[in-house]
Design a protein around this motif. Structure first.
Motif, short mmCIF file in Angstrom:
data_model
loop_
_atom_site.label_atom_id
_atom_site.label_comp_id
_atom_site.label_asym_id
_atom_site.label_seq_id
_atom_site.Cartn_x
_atom_site.Cartn_y
_atom_site.Cartn_z
N HIS A 86 -2.96 2.18 -16.43
CA HIS A 86 -3.20 1.43 -15.20
C HIS A 86 -2.00 1.47 -14.27
O HIS A 86 -0.86 1.42 -14.70
N TYR A 87 -2.29 1.59 -12.98
CA TYR A 87 -1.25 1.41 -11.97
C TYR A 87 -1.93 0.76 -10.77
O TYR A 87 -3.12 0.46 -10.80
N SER A 88 -1.17 0.51 -9.72
CA SER A 88 -1.71 -0.26 -8.61
C SER A 88 -2.88 0.45 -7.94
O SER A 88 -2.77 1.62 -7.56
N PRO A 89 -4.02 -0.24 -7.75
CA PRO A 89 -5.13 0.39 -7.04
C PRO A 89 -4.87 0.52 -5.54
O PRO A 89 -5.70 1.03 -4.81
N LEU B 269 1.13 5.47 -0.06
CA LEU B 269 0.47 6.76 0.09
C LEU B 269 1.24 7.77 -0.75
O LEU B 269 2.44 7.91 -0.60
N LYS C 260 0.86 -1.17 0.00
CA LYS C 260 0.00 0.00 0.00
C LYS C 260 0.91 1.23 0.00
O LYS C 260 1.79 1.37 0.84
N GLY D 138 -5.18 8.82 -15.23
CA GLY D 138 -6.53 8.28 -15.20
C GLY D 138 -7.26 8.57 -16.50
O GLY D 138 -7.89 7.72 -17.09
N ALA E 290 -2.54 2.36 -4.46
CA ALA E 290 -1.87 3.66 -4.32
C ALA E 290 -2.95 4.70 -4.09
O ALA E 290 -3.87 4.81 -4.89
N TYR E 291 -2.85 5.44 -3.00
CA TYR E 291 -3.85 6.44 -2.64
C TYR E 291 -3.17 7.80 -2.58
O TYR E 291 -2.05 7.91 -2.11
N THR E 292 -3.90 8.82 -3.02
CA THR E 292 -3.28 10.14 -3.10
C THR E 292 -3.90 11.14 -2.14
O THR E 292 -5.11 11.21 -2.00
#
Lengths: 441, 142, 651
Positions: free
Chosen positions: B33-36, B12, B10, B28, B38-40
């Motif tokens: 596509h990239y890893s889901p 951040l 995971k 987007g 990853a959160y921004t």
């Protein structure tokens, strides 16, 4: 609880209206011009002849070359326009007889009756459900039906129903069903006298009527559609859940685009280039490859006009995605028994022989034509048109928004073919000229 | 019984409002596509990221933190690359002192049209973090 | 903390809901602490949805909302507005990006996309719980614009702004105005000459007191922000004494021995060191570029009443509310040997051809040869497969065909052979192509991957190519002249202007607008606009249109004399601050100073104080504070850390 975004300008009991600027047309150019002027403190009356503002842009799927969803970028502008305290919108209304009035201009505005009370309608679509009459849906270019009591479309602004009185059977089902009792068949057209300091013409364009190009069989062959119909099939607010071909509802897998339908073509009376068709065709082709991954898309062209910022890169992207580009003007289209079509053309890249190609769906990339209702707005003091019947830009190089009438400016495709960013720029120019003009009075 | 699930790190991501966040949006838009996982979190400028946020993220369970820096495009300061660099170095010190591998904090310049580079960063960082293992495997005080 | 939060999860017409299970997101988030309302909507941004949200806020007495849809870049202000209309403070609203940063990026993994969306929305809910009510405040704005570049775009913009009531500083790096249009000779829309257009614009500028024009002027630095920029400009002297005897000066020019290639004619002619750009240029006074001029003492003595090499560079400091960049373009310069350029004696660029046409009378001549036939090679420096310039330069097909028509009109029977990839005479310009074909210009189409080859063996260019239109037949032409149809590249010094103003450039190196569809003349820097060809290649009508649009935007920003500012600025906790100066030192805007703090009942101390109207809300000062006494409003520890917690917590 009301759904009313229209602030009617009425001083009670009067039909005399006074504004700084009249903007005719609620498409992207009209909205942009209105916003610019409103932000400068001017009071704007935006008159739109259809039931909703949004013009052609709100009907589109995605826009080139960014592939932004058209609705997603159109709705903020539409919202902003509808909300702006300095802008009053009159939909389903038309302007007549614009003429000089001292330093300013005056005109008549006719508000046609919706037969639905704007301040009561909540946009709930119960009337639509109850109405027994089905007719062709203009918003979907005949691909689907709508009722005679209807909400123009999902993203309509204002989101208020209307009765198509010509097709209405006066059965009264809608009236009985409407929860807030908003339906009123006694409504009549209203006439207003309008005084303004300046006018902006943002009346947009017409699509080339594809049936005029008889060789292509539009209207005769079921699986020959035009590009606006395809854009509707691809849009998020599309009538069906996928791209289906009209004759049998199958998903097409070999689609052909015929560029320059109705443009660069003296035989149908339009010798100029419509500027947007190459790009929107490449856009649709890319979207089709996404929606129908097994499909082949072929674009038959004379020249690929990908000239704007990001356009050439978009064209190369389309090529690399597998869109086939074939140089050759389609001479004729014939229909086969199964609804498939045969396209005849001169194959330049392979010896110049006449070739026949089979496809199961053909999209005619129709060009744009001037909105020929514009000159009718000016009776006493005629508005000059150019040789193509677009609004004439009197000083094309240095003041492209000026028309032959002082104080009247033009924005967007009313003056000639252009795409969305150019329409927005053109509206910016018109608002700058109108502002300078009003401040000089 | 705990199932052996493939370890998906995971991440951040801290992005900047005017520069790297539009770049991430563009990825987007282009359906890159990239890893889901990853959160921004978007801030005005990456020079303004507090190390305590980075430490918290790791302690709470993020396997890695990526600072999508403005680079030279920063609308606030031409020193931004320097400032962000110093902030990240400082944060790495703090992380190390807490018993966490400082390699879990990474920085990369993402411009407003850097869609593919961003996706590549995510791919590479994910790979590195897979090799480092989950944050749970580190010995640190909560 | 907010306890009555409304959450709206948008389908975005399928853009989100095709990949993310929006109903599931709605249901999971409904259980979050503080959430009393959780809904899905088809298009959150649509008018009717906005109304619904407003009603929900009022009817349910919501104290905060979260909208989970597209990027805040599109709708942040839309939904802030909605919150306001519902009676909420616009800052008690958080936008959750579950489209660009979720559904669209993970179209291959809908399950994971849904989980990510849940986390993102949940984090936004936790964040909005800590949101504060904030009020915008206004600052004064100077009703002044600084326009950089006095070509056709800059001049037209200046005129429009002045007519709208804004004062203008119009600065031009060269000593003469007019930019590229002055060099264009006859123009393809109206057959007026470029010089005539520039003349018209210059006259209009002179009529308007509100416009102050400075030539020889360069932007050195800019500080401040929208409404109040401070620009430092250096002004190079002309070294000519104003009011001097014009006849004497003409003598001096005639006698002057220093010559150099004349860039106005793209090197086709020479100019003196004391020069005018062209005969009728404006301003009319000649100028000297000092570093090219080395006269002997005798000369200087003879003309000491006209020429003064001691004139000093001046510095001009201006206060301005907004900036418009209109620095224009440079024509692409082919590499040595590219299609025989500079190797063969008869290969020139389109720009050079236009000057040649202007300079020729009766006959078109180049290098002492009369030109009877020309080969035009299109797309030189544009649409490059291997080079950096991937873009199309938009205006050149029309310009080349117009030049060919001009040649036929002005000189006797010149034949033109056009080697093209696509003829892009878009819109009404198509008629020029039609006319060219009718008059006998011949067009050959070559494949993108098989360009013409120019042989330069005996000094003269010989062009070999394959023509798609005649079944790939091979042709060889040895024309009198080869014209390379060269496109536009961004001006070499636009990089400097860009870094001074912090205006970014795109992949094509032209200035980047904020949004190509919706905001074509604005940059990410508030108050800095772009127009004309420095933004992208375009023709004159399009340039003027964009310059007027930039004037409109600039004017509406500053004309009211004040601008509303976002309240996202820093806040110092006076109890925690033990003044050390680190924040003041690092602040890019110098908006923090030391000040006394003497609350009742405690020992006085000094702490940091922020100037609210200068603080831009970057937050750079917040990590350097040793006591963590500074927060950026809207990005406080509680807000960010609650987001982090919301993102990491298992679904």
């Amino acid at each position: 609880m009301t759904n009313n975004s229209i602030d009617y300008p009425k001083q009670e009991g009067t039909n005399q209206l006074q504004y700084d600027v009249l903007v005719i047309g609620g498409g992207i150019a009209g909205q942009e011009a209105s916003l610019n002027l409103a932000n400068n403190g001017f009071k704007v009356l935006l008159v739109e002849k259809d039931l909703s503002i949004g013009g052609k842009m709100i009907q589109l799927s995605k826009v080139f070359p960014t592939l932004d969803c058209a609705a997603c970028i159109a709705t903020p502008k539409i919202s902003e326009t509808a909300r702006h305290p300095n802008i009053t919108i009159m939909t389903y209304s038309e302007v007549e007889d614009i003429k000089r009035n001292g330093n300013g201009l005056k005109a008549k505005v006719i508000e046609k009756p919706r037969y639905v009370k704007a301040d009561l309608c909540t946009g709930c679509p119960i009337c639509e459900e109850k109405c027994p009459v089905v007719v062709e849906d203009e918003y979907n270019y005949g691909l689907a039906g709508r009722k005679a009591a209807f909400i123009p479309f999902d993203l309509a602004s204002p989101r208020i129903a209307a009765i198509d009185i010509e097709n209405c059977t006066l059965c009264g089902a809608c009236e009985r069903a409407c929860p807030p009792n908003a339906i009123d068949f006694s409504m009549e057209k209203k006439e207003f006298d309008l005084s303004v300091k300046s006018v902006i013409i943002a009346t947009g364009f017409e699509l080339f009527p594809a049936e005029k190009k008889k060789e292509y069989g539009f209207g005769k062959f079921k699986n020959v559609i035009h590009s606006m119909q395809m854009d509707r099939l691809l849009a998020p607010t599309r009538p069906f859940n996928n791209v289906l071909r009209p004759s049998d509802g199958k998903m097409p897998d070999n689609i052909a685009y015929v560029l320059c339908t109705g443009s660069r073509d003296r035989s149908v009376g339009n010798p100029i280039c419509s500027q947007i068709c190459c790009m929107y065709s490449i856009k649709q082709a890319q979207l089709l490859l996404g929606a129908l991954p097994m499909a082949d898309v072929t674009i038959y062209y004379i020249d690929i006009r990908a000239f704007g910022k990001g356009f050439e890169e978009f064209y190369q992207q389309g090529k690399s995605m597998g869109v086939e580009f074939i140089k050759g003007k389609i001479a004729e289209i014939e229909e086969k028994g199964n609804g498939n079509l045969t396209l005849k053309y001169e194959d330049f890249e392979n010896g110049g022989k006449t070739v026949e190609a089979d496809h199961d769906l053909v999209v005619l990339s129709v060009g744009i034509l001037p909105n020929n209702e514009v000159s009718g707005l000016f009776k006493s003091e005629p508005l000059a048109l150019d040789i193509h019947q677009y609004v004439k830009q009197e000083d094309e190089l240095l003041s492209p928004a000026k028309t032959s009438i002082e104080g009247v400016f033009v924005a967007g495709t009313a003056s000639g073919p252009m795409d969305i960013p150019d329409s927005i720029l053109s509206a910016g120019a018109a608002s700058a000229e109108a502002t300078a003009f009003i401040r000089s009075l | 019984m705990e199932q052996e699930k493939e370890f998906v790190p995971k991440i951040l991501v801290f992005s900047s409002e005017k520069i790297s966040d539009p770049g991430i949006d563009l990825a987007g838009q282009q359906h890159i596509h990239y890893s889901p996982s990853a959160y921004t979190v978007c801030v005005p400028c990456t020079g303004g990221i507090k190390p305590r946020w980075i430490l918290r993220a790791l302690k709470k369970g993020f396997d890695g933190v990526f600072v999508a820096a403005d680079g030279t495009d920063c609308p606030f300061s031409p020193e931004c690359p320097d400032i962000t660099g110093k902030m990240v170095a400082n944060a790495q010190e703090i992380i190390k002192n807490e018993g966490i591998n400082p390699a879990r904090l990474k920085m990369g310049a993402i411009c407003s049209v850097c869609a593919t580079p961003f996706a590549n960063h995510m791919k590479n960082f994910s790979k590195q973090l897979s090799e480092l293992g989950s944050i749970q495997s580190e010995n640190y005080k909560d | 903390m907010k306890e009555k939060i409304g959450v709206y999860v948008c389908h975005c017409g399928g853009n989100i809901s095709d990949y993310v299970d929006v109903e599931k997101v709605r249901d999971v988030v409904a259980k979050e602490e503080g959430v009393i309302l959780s809904k899905t909507t088809m298009f959150a941004c649509a008018d009717s949805s906005q109304k619904e949200i407003v009603n929900d806020i009022k009817e349910n007495d919501l104290d905060a909302i979260v909208v989970a849809s597209c990027s805040p870049k599109l709708h942040l202000s839309t939904f802030r507005n909605v919150a306001g209309r519902g009676g909420l403070n616009p800052y008690n609203y958080v936008q959750a990006n579950i489209r660009e940063q979720c559904s669209w990026a993970h179209t291959d993994k809908p399950k994971e996309a849904t989980e990510k969306a849940i986390r993102i929305v949940r984090a936004s809910v936790r964040r909005v719980r800590y949101s504060e009510a904030l009020e915008s405040f206004t600052i004064s704005a100077a009703n002044i614009a600084l326009i950089i570049g006095a070509g056709v775009a800059g001049m037209r913009s200046a005129i429009s702004l002045a007519d709208m009531g804004t004062h203008v500083y119009l600065i031009e790096k060269n000593h003469f105005v007019g930019g590229r249009v002055a060099q264009m000779g006859e123009l393809f829309s109206t057959d007026e000459k470029g010089e005539e257009i520039i003349d018209k614009l210059y006259d209009e500028i002179k009529k308007r007191e509100k416009i102050k024009l400075f030539t020889g002027a360069e932007l050195v630095s800019v500080s401040g922000s929208v409404g109040n920029f401070k620009a430092e400009i250096t002004i190079r002297p002309r070294y000519i004494i104003p009011g001097c005897d014009m006849n004497k000066l003409k003598e001096a020019i005639a006698e002057c021995k220093t010559e150099m290639p004349d860039e106005f004619n793209f090197g086709l002619t020479q100019k003196k060191a004391i020069y005018k750009a062209y005969d009728n240029c404006k301003p009319e006074m000649p100028a000297i570029e000092k570093d090219t001029f080395n006269p002997d003492q005798e000369f200087l003595e003879k003309y000491k009443d006209c020429i003064d090499l001691e004139q000093k560079t001046e510095t001009l400091n201006v206060n301005t509310g907004t900036v418009i960049i209109s620095t224009g373009f440079d024509p692409y310069e082919p590499e040595d040997g590219e299609y025989g350029y500079k190797k063969a004696e008869n290969v020139i660029t389109l720009q050079q051809l236009k000057r040649l046409i202007e300079l020729s009378n009766g006959k078109l001549e180049y290098n002492n040869r009369e030109i009877k036939n020309i080969v035009y090679i299109y797309c030189v420096g544009s649409r490059q497969k291997d080079g950096e310039n991937k873009y199309c330069s938009r205006y050149c097909c029309t310009a080349a065909i117009h030049a060919a028509l001009l040649c036929r009109k002005k000189f006797d029977s010149i034949n033109g052979f056009h080697l093209y990839r696509d003829i892009r005479t878009y819109g009404k310009q198509e008629l020029l192509y039609e006319e060219a074909c009718k008059l006998g210009e011949i067009f050959f189409k070559f494949d993108d991957d098989d360009p013409p080859v120019v042989d330069t063996e005996n000094g003269k260019a010989s062009v070999k190519f394959r023509d798609i239109l005649t079944n790939n037949e091979e042709f060889e032409i040895e024309p009198d002249l080869v014209v390379l149809v060269t496109g536009m590249i961004p001006r070499s010094d636009s990089k400097d202007i860009g870094s001074i103003l912090k205006a970014p450039v795109g992949n094509d190196k032209f200035f980047n607008e904020v949004h190509p569809k919706l905001r074509p003349v604005e940059t990410v820097i508030d108050g800095v606009h772009i127009c004309g060809t420095c933004q992208a290649p375009k023709n004159i009508t399009e340039t003027v249109t964009s310059s007027l649009a930039a004037a409109a935007k600039a004017n509406s920003l500053i004309s009211r004399g004040e601008i509303e500012l976002e309240p996202i600025i820093i806040r110092v906790d006076p109890e925690a601050c033990e003044w050390c100066g680190k924040c003041a030192e690092i602040c890019p805007y110098n908006c923090i100073i030391e000040t006394d703090y003497n609350p009742e009942g405690s020992k006085g101390k000094t702490i940091a104080f922020v100037n609210k109207s200068v603080c831009k809300g970057c937050g750079i000062c917040t990590p350097v504070c040793p006591t963590d006494a500074i927060d950026l409003i809207g990005y406080t520890n509680s807000e960010i850390e609650s987001m982090i917690d919301g993102l990491i917590t298992e679904v």
